[in-house]
Motif scaffolding. Structure first.
Motif, PDB file in Angstrom:
ATOM      1  N   ALA A 117      -3.307 -24.755  10.060  1.00 20.53           N
ATOM      2  CA  ALA A 117      -2.436 -24.532  10.751  1.00 20.53           C
ATOM      3  C   ALA A 117      -2.616 -25.270  12.500  1.00 20.53           C
ATOM      4  N   ASN A 118      -4.486 -25.161  12.709  1.00 17.23           N
ATOM      5  CA  ASN A 118      -4.233 -25.442  14.241  1.00 17.23           C
ATOM      6  C   ASN A 118      -4.176 -26.902  14.409  1.00 17.23           C
ATOM      7  N   PHE A 119      -3.170 -27.342  13.658  1.00 10.56           N
ATOM      8  CA  PHE A 119      -3.076 -29.491  13.503  1.00 10.56           C
ATOM      9  C   PHE A 119      -1.702 -28.867  13.781  1.00 10.56           C
ATOM     10  N   TRP A 120      -1.247 -27.937  13.021  1.00 12.58           N
ATOM     11  CA  TRP A 120       0.723 -28.020  13.303  1.00 12.58           C
ATOM     12  C   TRP A 120       1.196 -27.599  14.398  1.00 12.58           C
ATOM     13  N   THR A 121      -0.172 -26.386  15.331  1.00  9.04           N
ATOM     14  CA  THR A 121       0.179 -25.881  16.491  1.00  9.04           C
ATOM     15  C   THR A 121      -0.468 -27.246  17.958  1.00  9.04           C
ATOM     16  N   VAL A 122      -0.993 -27.571  17.974  1.00 13.88           N
ATOM     17  CA  VAL A 122      -2.291 -28.745  18.412  1.00 13.88           C
ATOM     18  C   VAL A 122      -0.376 -29.412  18.608  1.00 13.88           C
ATOM     19  N   ARG A 123      -0.709 -30.200  16.968  1.00 12.03           N
ATOM     20  CA  ARG A 123       0.279 -30.939  17.473  1.00 12.03           C
ATOM     21  C   ARG A 123       1.911 -30.810  17.820  1.00 12.03           C
ATOM     22  N   ALA A 124       2.470 -29.515  18.181  1.00 12.92           N
ATOM     23  CA  ALA A 124       4.174 -29.025  18.783  1.00 12.92           C
ATOM     24  C   ALA A 124       3.777 -28.657  19.868  1.00 12.92           C
ATOM     25  N   PHE A 125       2.764 -28.518  20.461  1.00  8.04           N
ATOM     26  CA  PHE A 125       2.720 -28.632  22.210  1.00  8.04           C
ATOM     27  C   PHE A 125       1.440 -28.966  23.261  1.00  8.04           C
ATOM     28  N   LEU A 126       0.997 -30.388  22.314  1.00  7.33           N
ATOM     29  CA  LEU A 126       0.054 -30.486  23.172  1.00  7.33           C
ATOM     30  C   LEU A 126       0.806 -31.897  23.987  1.00  7.33           C
ATOM     31  N   PRO A 127       1.794 -32.592  23.236  1.00  6.71           N
ATOM     32  CA  PRO A 127       3.242 -33.499  23.989  1.00  6.71           C
ATOM     33  C   PRO A 127       3.180 -32.687  25.263  1.00  6.71           C
ATOM     34  N   ASP A 128       3.788 -31.445  25.470  1.00  4.00           N
ATOM     35  CA  ASP A 128       4.423 -31.177  26.715  1.00  4.00           C
ATOM     36  C   ASP A 128       2.609 -31.236  27.690  1.00  4.00           C
ATOM     37  N   MET A 129       1.167 -30.895  27.172  1.00  8.08           N
ATOM     38  CA  MET A 129       0.358 -30.551  28.610  1.00  8.08           C
ATOM     39  C   MET A 129       0.316 -32.285  28.226  1.00  8.08           C
ATOM     40  N   LEU A 130      -0.217 -33.169  28.113  1.00  8.99           N
ATOM     41  CA  LEU A 130      -0.499 -34.364  28.089  1.00  8.99           C
ATOM     42  C   LEU A 130       0.793 -34.829  29.327  1.00  8.99           C
ATOM     43  N   ALA A 131       2.076 -34.319  28.995  1.00 11.22           N
ATOM     44  CA  ALA A 131       3.178 -34.989  29.851  1.00 11.22           C
ATOM     45  C   ALA A 131       3.167 -33.755  31.241  1.00 11.22           C
ATOM     46  N   ALA A 132       2.126 -33.166  31.400  1.00 11.42           N
ATOM     47  CA  ALA A 132       1.697 -32.034  32.638  1.00 11.42           C
ATOM     48  C   ALA A 132       0.810 -32.721  33.162  1.00 11.42           C
ATOM     49  N   GLY A 133      -0.310 -33.179  32.360  1.00 15.68           N
ATOM     50  CA  GLY A 133      -1.137 -33.115  32.651  1.00 15.68           C
ATOM     51  C   GLY A 133      -2.082 -32.138  32.988  1.00 15.68           C
ATOM     52  N   LYS A 134      -1.992 -31.316  32.135  1.00 20.12           N
ATOM     53  CA  LYS A 134      -2.803 -30.315  32.151  1.00 20.12           C
ATOM     54  C   LYS A 134      -2.109 -29.292  30.608  1.00 20.12           C
ATOM     55  N   GLY A 135      -3.848 -27.741  30.005  1.00 18.62           N
ATOM     56  CA  GLY A 135      -3.354 -27.438  29.611  1.00 18.62           C
ATOM     57  C   GLY A 135      -4.842 -27.350  29.361  1.00 18.62           C
ATOM     58  N   HIS A 136      -5.065 -26.593  28.303  1.00 17.10           N
ATOM     59  CA  HIS A 136      -6.553 -25.844  27.686  1.00 17.10           C
ATOM     60  C   HIS A 136      -6.348 -25.600  26.006  1.00 17.10           C
ATOM     61  N   ILE A 137      -6.893 -26.598  25.101  1.00 14.44           N
ATOM     62  CA  ILE A 137      -7.278 -25.556  23.610  1.00 14.44           C
ATOM     63  C   ILE A 137      -8.226 -24.999  23.082  1.00 14.44           C
ATOM     64  N   VAL A 138      -8.134 -24.043  23.197  1.00 11.22           N
ATOM     65  CA  VAL A 138      -9.534 -22.987  22.747  1.00 11.22           C
ATOM     66  C   VAL A 138      -9.395 -23.067  20.442  1.00 11.22           C
ATOM     67  N   THR A 139     -10.524 -23.761  20.089  1.00  9.32           N
ATOM     68  CA  THR A 139     -10.059 -23.311  18.689  1.00  9.32           C
ATOM     69  C   THR A 139     -11.565 -22.024  19.010  1.00  9.32           C
ATOM     70  N   VAL A 140     -11.271 -21.002  17.604  1.00  5.61           N
ATOM     71  CA  VAL A 140     -11.407 -19.940  17.525  1.00  5.61           C
ATOM     72  C   VAL A 140     -12.567 -19.780  16.282  1.00  5.61           C
ATOM     73  N   ALA A 141     -13.646 -20.801  15.914  1.00  2.75           N
ATOM     74  CA  ALA A 141     -14.564 -21.241  14.805  1.00  2.75           C
ATOM     75  C   ALA A 141     -15.436 -19.803  15.018  1.00  2.75           C
ATOM     76  N   SER A 142     -16.614 -20.543  14.124  1.00  7.22           N
ATOM     77  CA  SER A 142     -17.590 -19.435  14.043  1.00  7.22           C
ATOM     78  C   SER A 142     -18.704 -20.059  13.852  1.00  7.22           C
ATOM     79  N   ALA A 143     -19.717 -19.214  14.064  1.00 10.85           N
ATOM     80  CA  ALA A 143     -21.522 -19.758  13.873  1.00 10.85           C
ATOM     81  C   ALA A 143     -21.364 -20.146  12.367  1.00 10.85           C
TER      82      ALA A 143
END
Length: 270
Positions: A117-143
């Motif tokens: 699911a991380n791949f699908w969401t990032v692939r959907a929203f990253l192009p807009d972030m790259l075009a805008a020259g800003k953005g932040h992607i947070v991955t909640v992983a775990s110890a």
């Protein structure tokens, strides 16, 4: 700095637990939020709570194990809510069973929700972030994405993948010269109900973390552009301990009770 005030923040797994608290705190800090979860009732309740505080929230009921549904929801969010400034991939599931006790379907769902699911969401929203020259992607992983333990084989493997996902994405963005930032979050067990019944041998070193504390730390890390957040500090010793031979590494984890932490696991009752 990444500003939450005025930002469009998307949070997955937002109907309960950590995701719900992050949604409430993000709006308190001035963000407008789009919330994704498969649980319609909980999603509606958190949206109502935010609107009751004059916040801007909209929920999208999505099964994150369904690739087509995730992609359709992302397209709907972009169309109706606009580009996402901060994407927080928080959704996660855990079986709490040994490898041989887990069904094939449970193992597949763990990876679909915790990793793919991380791949699908990032692939959907990253192009807009790259075009805008800003953005932040947070991955909640775990110890558990830094050190494995029994009864978490599927979960830990998925969280190791999430940590690797963030690290490789961070390097890829740097190679592109992009200012888009990433943050990976690796907490020990959190008292949200998801890991109900887990135990820790030395609570002063490895405490079961309080959700409100974790949420504040995560949002502070986003605003401070921290690339990695590990909680508690003792977990930061794991990379150092890894230089030991495997039998000594295993002995250290066993001494601190990590390998027995899931013995009384119950989990969240839904």
């Amino acid at each position: 700095m990444t500003a939450l005030r005025g930002a469009h923040v998307l949070i997955t797994g937002a109907a309960s637990g950590l995701g719900r608290l992050m949604a409430l705190e993000a709006t308190r800090r001035g963000a407008r939020v789009s919330l994704v979860d498969r649980e319609a009732k909980g999603l509606g309740e958190v949206c109502e709570a935010i609107r009751g505080r004059q916040g801007d929230a909209e929920g999208f009921v999505v099964d994150l194990s369904d690739k087509a549904a995730v992609q359709a929801a992302c397209a709907e969010i972009r169309q109706h809510r606009g580009a996402v400034d901060i994407l927080i991939n928080n959704a996660g599931i855990v079986s709490g069973k040994t490898l041989l006790e887990c069904s094939d379907e449970a193992i597949e769902r763990t990876f679909q929700v915790n990793v793919l699911a991380n791949f699908w969401t990032v692939r959907a929203f990253l192009p807009d972030m790259l075009a805008a020259g800003k953005g932040h992607i947070v991955t909640v992983a775990s110890a558990a994405g830094l050190a494995g333990t029994s009864r978490l084989v599927d979960y830990s493997a998925s969280k190791f993948a999430a940590v690797g996902f963030d690290e490789s994405l961070r390097m890829e963005l740097k190679r592109l010269g992009s200012p888009v930032r990433t943050t990976v979050v690796c907490p020990f067990f959190i008292d949200t109900g998801m890991f109900e019944g887990v135990k820790t041998r030395f609570a002063w070193l490895l405490p079961i973390l309080k959700p409100d504390y974790v949420v504040r730390r995560i949002l502070d890390a986003i605003e401070g552009n921290r690339s990695r957040l590990i909680m508690p500090r003792f977990v930061m010793t794991v990379p150092v301990i890894r230089v030991l031979p495997p039998f000594l590494f295993d002995a250290v984890l066993s001494f601190f009770g990590v390998n027995r932490s899931m013995d009384e696991f119950v989990g969240r009752h839904e």
